[in-house]
Design an enzyme around this catalytic site. Structure first.
Site, PDB file in Angstrom:
ATOM      1  CD  GLU A  71     -12.850  43.234 -17.444  1.00  0.00           C
ATOM      2  OE1 GLU A  71     -11.997  43.364 -16.555  1.00  0.00           O
ATOM      3  OE2 GLU A  71     -13.512  44.182 -17.897  1.00  0.00           O
ATOM      4  CE  LYS A  81     -16.769  44.258 -14.659  1.00  0.00           C
ATOM      5  NZ  LYS A  81     -15.534  44.149 -15.328  1.00  0.00           N
ATOM      6  CB  CYS A  90     -14.921  49.662 -16.197  1.00  0.00           C
ATOM      7  SG  CYS A  90     -14.208  48.553 -17.378  1.00  0.00           S
TER       8      CYS A  90
HETATM    9  C1  UDX Z   1     -13.333  45.639 -22.556  1.00  0.00           C
HETATM   10  C2  UDX Z   1     -14.637  44.914 -22.460  1.00  0.00           C
HETATM   11  O1  UDX Z   1     -14.809  44.137 -23.541  1.00  0.00           O
HETATM   12  C3  UDX Z   1     -15.698  45.883 -22.132  1.00  0.00           C
HETATM   13  O2  UDX Z   1     -16.957  45.333 -22.107  1.00  0.00           O
HETATM   14  C4  UDX Z   1     -15.342  46.313 -20.796  1.00  0.00           C
HETATM   15  O3  UDX Z   1     -16.384  46.946 -20.142  1.00  0.00           O
HETATM   16  C5  UDX Z   1     -14.155  47.214 -20.964  1.00  0.00           C
HETATM   17  O4  UDX Z   1     -13.145  46.469 -21.432  1.00  0.00           O
HETATM   18  P1  UDX Z   1     -11.598  46.610 -23.985  1.00  0.00           P
HETATM   19  O5  UDX Z   1     -10.841  45.326 -24.141  1.00  0.00           O
HETATM   20  O6  UDX Z   1     -11.107  47.616 -23.008  1.00  0.00           O
HETATM   21  O7  UDX Z   1     -13.099  46.287 -23.650  1.00  0.00           O
HETATM   22  O8  UDX Z   1     -11.890  47.291 -25.329  1.00  0.00           O
HETATM   23  P2  UDX Z   1     -10.914  47.616 -26.495  1.00  0.00           P
HETATM   24  O9  UDX Z   1      -9.534  47.767 -25.991  1.00  0.00           O
HETATM   25  O10 UDX Z   1     -11.582  48.700 -27.254  1.00  0.00           O
HETATM   26  O11 UDX Z   1     -10.914  46.252 -27.348  1.00  0.00           O
HETATM   27  C6  UDX Z   1     -11.972  45.748 -28.065  1.00  0.00           C
HETATM   28  C7  UDX Z   1     -11.450  45.179 -29.384  1.00  0.00           C
HETATM   29  O12 UDX Z   1     -12.505  44.494 -30.056  1.00  0.00           O
HETATM   30  C8  UDX Z   1     -10.925  46.231 -30.362  1.00  0.00           C
HETATM   31  O13 UDX Z   1      -9.579  45.939 -30.676  1.00  0.00           O
HETATM   32  C9  UDX Z   1     -11.823  46.084 -31.592  1.00  0.00           C
HETATM   33  O14 UDX Z   1     -11.157  46.278 -32.817  1.00  0.00           O
HETATM   34  C10 UDX Z   1     -12.317  44.660 -31.447  1.00  0.00           C
HETATM   35  N1  UDX Z   1     -13.555  44.369 -32.180  1.00  0.00           N
HETATM   36  C11 UDX Z   1     -14.649  45.136 -32.028  1.00  0.00           C
HETATM   37  C12 UDX Z   1     -13.602  43.264 -33.035  1.00  0.00           C
HETATM   38  O15 UDX Z   1     -12.614  42.569 -33.216  1.00  0.00           O
HETATM   39  N2  UDX Z   1     -14.764  42.964 -33.671  1.00  0.00           N
HETATM   40  C13 UDX Z   1     -15.867  43.719 -33.536  1.00  0.00           C
HETATM   41  O16 UDX Z   1     -16.909  43.407 -34.137  1.00  0.00           O
HETATM   42  C14 UDX Z   1     -15.809  44.847 -32.683  1.00  0.00           C
HETATM   43  C1  UDX Z   2     -11.686  48.948 -12.670  1.00  0.00           C
HETATM   44  C2  UDX Z   2     -11.929  47.821 -11.654  1.00  0.00           C
HETATM   45  O1  UDX Z   2     -11.024  47.958 -10.569  1.00  0.00           O
HETATM   46  C3  UDX Z   2     -11.795  46.461 -12.304  1.00  0.00           C
HETATM   47  O2  UDX Z   2     -12.112  45.441 -11.370  1.00  0.00           O
HETATM   48  C4  UDX Z   2     -12.750  46.406 -13.466  1.00  0.00           C
HETATM   49  O3  UDX Z   2     -12.692  45.171 -14.102  1.00  0.00           O
HETATM   50  C5  UDX Z   2     -12.447  47.511 -14.448  1.00  0.00           C
HETATM   51  O4  UDX Z   2     -12.539  48.768 -13.789  1.00  0.00           O
HETATM   52  P1  UDX Z   2      -9.601  50.208 -13.700  1.00  0.00           P
HETATM   53  O5  UDX Z   2     -10.587  51.103 -14.347  1.00  0.00           O
HETATM   54  O6  UDX Z   2      -8.478  49.671 -14.502  1.00  0.00           O
HETATM   55  O7  UDX Z   2     -10.335  48.932 -13.065  1.00  0.00           O
HETATM   56  O8  UDX Z   2      -8.919  51.032 -12.510  1.00  0.00           O
HETATM   57  P2  UDX Z   2      -9.038  51.203 -10.949  1.00  0.00           P
HETATM   58  O9  UDX Z   2      -7.703  50.963 -10.391  1.00  0.00           O
HETATM   59  O10 UDX Z   2     -10.163  50.454 -10.385  1.00  0.00           O
HETATM   60  O11 UDX Z   2      -9.301  52.764 -10.833  1.00  0.00           O
HETATM   61  C6  UDX Z   2     -10.430  53.396 -11.401  1.00  0.00           C
HETATM   62  C7  UDX Z   2     -10.438  54.878 -11.091  1.00  0.00           C
HETATM   63  O12 UDX Z   2     -10.721  55.111  -9.727  1.00  0.00           O
HETATM   64  C8  UDX Z   2      -9.125  55.610 -11.370  1.00  0.00           C
HETATM   65  O13 UDX Z   2      -9.403  56.859 -11.977  1.00  0.00           O
HETATM   66  C9  UDX Z   2      -8.511  55.799 -10.006  1.00  0.00           C
HETATM   67  O14 UDX Z   2      -7.656  56.929  -9.937  1.00  0.00           O
HETATM   68  C10 UDX Z   2      -9.745  55.980  -9.160  1.00  0.00           C
HETATM   69  N1  UDX Z   2      -9.554  55.594  -7.752  1.00  0.00           N
HETATM   70  C11 UDX Z   2      -9.312  54.287  -7.416  1.00  0.00           C
HETATM   71  C12 UDX Z   2      -9.636  56.555  -6.751  1.00  0.00           C
HETATM   72  O15 UDX Z   2      -9.878  57.748  -7.035  1.00  0.00           O
HETATM   73  N2  UDX Z   2      -9.496  56.167  -5.444  1.00  0.00           N
HETATM   74  C13 UDX Z   2      -9.256  54.878  -5.081  1.00  0.00           C
HETATM   75  O16 UDX Z   2      -9.133  54.611  -3.879  1.00  0.00           O
HETATM   76  C14 UDX Z   2      -9.160  53.911  -6.104  1.00  0.00           C
END
Ligand code: UDX
Ligand code: UDX
Length: 464
Positions: free
Chosen positions: A172, A227, A283
């Site tokens: 993603e 990624k 991330c």
């Molecule tokens: C995601 C991606 O999966 C991760 O690799 C990426 O780098 C960051 O974003 P995210 O969706 O943000 O993770 O995580 P989270 O909001 O914590 O959701 C994961 C869900 O998986 C949780 O709701 C948790 O309960 C569920 N889970 C975990 C299961 O259903 N089964 C499991 O065995 C473990």
């Molecule tokens: C990021 C990636 O953009 C997305 O593609 C990936 O899948 C998940 O991680 P996200 O973490 O939701 O997404 O936020 P993003 O908008 O990328 O910002 C990340 C951090 O960088 C924030 O703390 C933001 O404040 C900071 N940032 C971003 C800066 O300091 N300067 C910038 O110009 C852009």
């Protein structure tokens, strides 16, 4: 009822990624049944809530999609086993935090949830199943998943039906706050796989709403690595510009003028050059540390050191900002009250994971400061949790009214770029603060000249 759908998708993990991604797929593909399952009952109940403001993920546009699709072709439940057994395609979207102990602690991802998901799939899947890695994973995780899936074939020789699996990597690229738009209009969709059937199966889903030219197919490892590298490059831009913000402060150059000048070079580009207190979010740090671990594993120590520096500069920026605050407040924070505006890791989200506000607040607390917080979307419980403090502690107070939060304060720190801060009545704020009253604007979001006219002492990142 289930047969009216052409194919069935199951997504394990109803989090920030799984929930919005599956909602957008369901909305664009009414012929598919999409089941999002999670072991966390509370989370599933929230997804099923009649009150749509209670959905566990806040993303502009998400509510409308869930209203349209839920219980039509989009279902949220805890029926992990049942949904796995009926699915043609299974997305794994569970969390993969950095390991806190054991081999690779501090760098490698903890794959225990991936492993347990693979084991469940191995046990309950039927016929041919395409397993899609949606979570961001270390390169070659597909190999681990494949081994687990294939070993189930050995365990169960008595089974009449033949289970087969193929693995696809489909990372993603959605950013929080713009997730629905990023899913609806992506720059590209990346699909890595080993056989044409599975690659086409997943491509066909996205082709329902995305221009086929934007769908890039690669081998499994290229997809997994791309990624990590995408996130590492984005974070690297932030560390690069933040390092230059310090040089601007030392030399009298203005960071925003530098950003404007370099960003107009189309080879560099304007995006992701905003200086600030450092990157946060779930991330960037995790993915770079994964990349560093991978390089060290393959003996590429110079490459590992190169990328690790991006994370080190990020910490340094936070430490540097804290030190500047202390220095300007006469070298001590004991008996001083500071107000922090903004705790989320960026604007328009309530997410605080890895927020720069956490480290900066901790440094200031260590110096004996009292901290008052205001964030339009983050509540007291979340701030207390992140800072590991409680009510008895007394040094940390969280306010719902930004004007109450500044009474008697020596300084205001802007740590998240919430738009509303620009429109605060800064004259009124000045009146209730202790003098000299400081503003430290780490997001370069306020009008410095206006604040100075009111009487504030102002420090803005990247200016002298
Ligand atoms: C995601 C991606 O999966 C991760 O690799 C990426 O780098 C960051 O974003 P995210 O969706 O943000 O993770 O995580 P989270 O909001 O914590 O959701 C994961 C869900 O998986 C949780 O709701 C948790 O309960 C569920 N889970 C975990 C299961 O259903 N089964 C499991 O065995 C473990
Ligand atoms: C990021 C990636 O953009 C997305 O593609 C990936 O899948 C998940 O991680 P996200 O973490 O939701 O997404 O936020 P993003 O908008 O990328 O910002 C990340 C951090 O960088 C924030 O703390 C933001 O404040 C900071 N940032 C971003 C800066 O300091 N300067 C910038 O110009 C852009």
């Amino acid at each position: 009822m289930m047969n009216k759908f052409e194919k069935k998708i199951c997504c394990i993990g109803a989090g920030y990624v799984g929930g919005p991604t599956m909602s957008v797929i369901a909305s664009n593909c009414p012929e598919l049944r999409v089941d999002v399952v999670d072991i966390n009952k509370e989370r599933i109940d929230a997804w099923n809530s009649d009150d749509y403001s209670k959905l566990p993920v806040f993303e502009p546009g998400l509510e409308n999609i869930v209203r349209k699709c839920r219980d039509t072709n989009l279902f949220f439940s805890n029926k992990v086993e049942e949904c796995i057994s009926q699915a043609d395609i299974i997305f794994i979207s569970v969390n993969t935090p950095t390991k806190t102990n054991g081999l690779g602690a501090g760098f490698a991802s903890d794959l225990k949830w991936i492993e347990s998901s693979a084991r469940q799939i191995a046990k309950y899947a039927r016929n041919h199943t395409v397993v899609v890695e949606k979570s961001t994973l270390p390169v070659k995780t597909a190999e681990t998943i494949k081994t687990i899936l294939n070993s189930s074939l050995d365990i169960d020789p008595s089974s009449e039906e033949k289970k087969t699996f193929s693995i696809v990597s489909n990372p993603e690229f959605l950013a929080e706050g713009t997730a629905i738009n990023d899913l609806q209009n992506p720059d590209r969709v990346l699909i890595g796989g080993e056989d044409d059937y599975s690659i086409n199966l997943i491509s066909d889903i996205y082709k329902k709403w995305i221009d086929p030219e934007k769908i890039i197919t690669t081998n499994l490892w290229s997809s997994e690595l791309s990624k990590l590298v995408s996130n590492a490059f984005l974070a690297q831009r932030i560390s690069s510009i933040n390092s230059i913000s310090a040089l601007c402060e030392a030399t009298g150059a203005n960071i925003m003028e530098v950003v404007g000048a370099i960003g107009t070079d189309t080879r560099i580009g304007k995006k992701f050059l905003m200086p600030g207190p450092g990157f946060g979010g779930s991330c960037f740090k995790k993915d770079i540390l994964n990349l560093v671990y991978l390089c060290r594993y393959y003996g590429l120590n110079e490459v590992a050191d190169y990328w690790e520096q991006v994370v080190k500069i990020n910490y340094w920026q936070q430490k540097r900002i804290s030190a500047l605050v202390i220095k300007n407040l006469f070298g001590t924070l004991s008996n001083k009250k500071l107000t922090i505006y903004g705790f989320a890791f960026k604007a328009n989200t309530n997410d605080t994971r890895e927020s720069p506000s956490i480290n900066i607040s901790k440094y200031l607390l260590q110096e004996g400061s009292k901290l008052n917080f205001y964030d339009p979307k983050v509540n007291q419980k979340q701030i207390f949790n992140e800072l590991d403090v409680n009510e008895e502690d007394g040094n940390v107070l969280v306010y719902e009214d930004p004007y109450k939060a500044v009474e008697g304060a020596d300084a205001v720190l802007i740590l998240t770029e919430w738009n509303e801060f620009k429109f605060f009545n800064w004259e009124a704020i000045y009146k209730v603060m202790r003098k000299p009253s400081w503003i430290f604007d780490s997001r370069i979001s306020l009008d410095q000249n206006h604040l100075k006219k009111i009487g504030f002492k102002v420090w803005t990142l990247g200016t002298e």
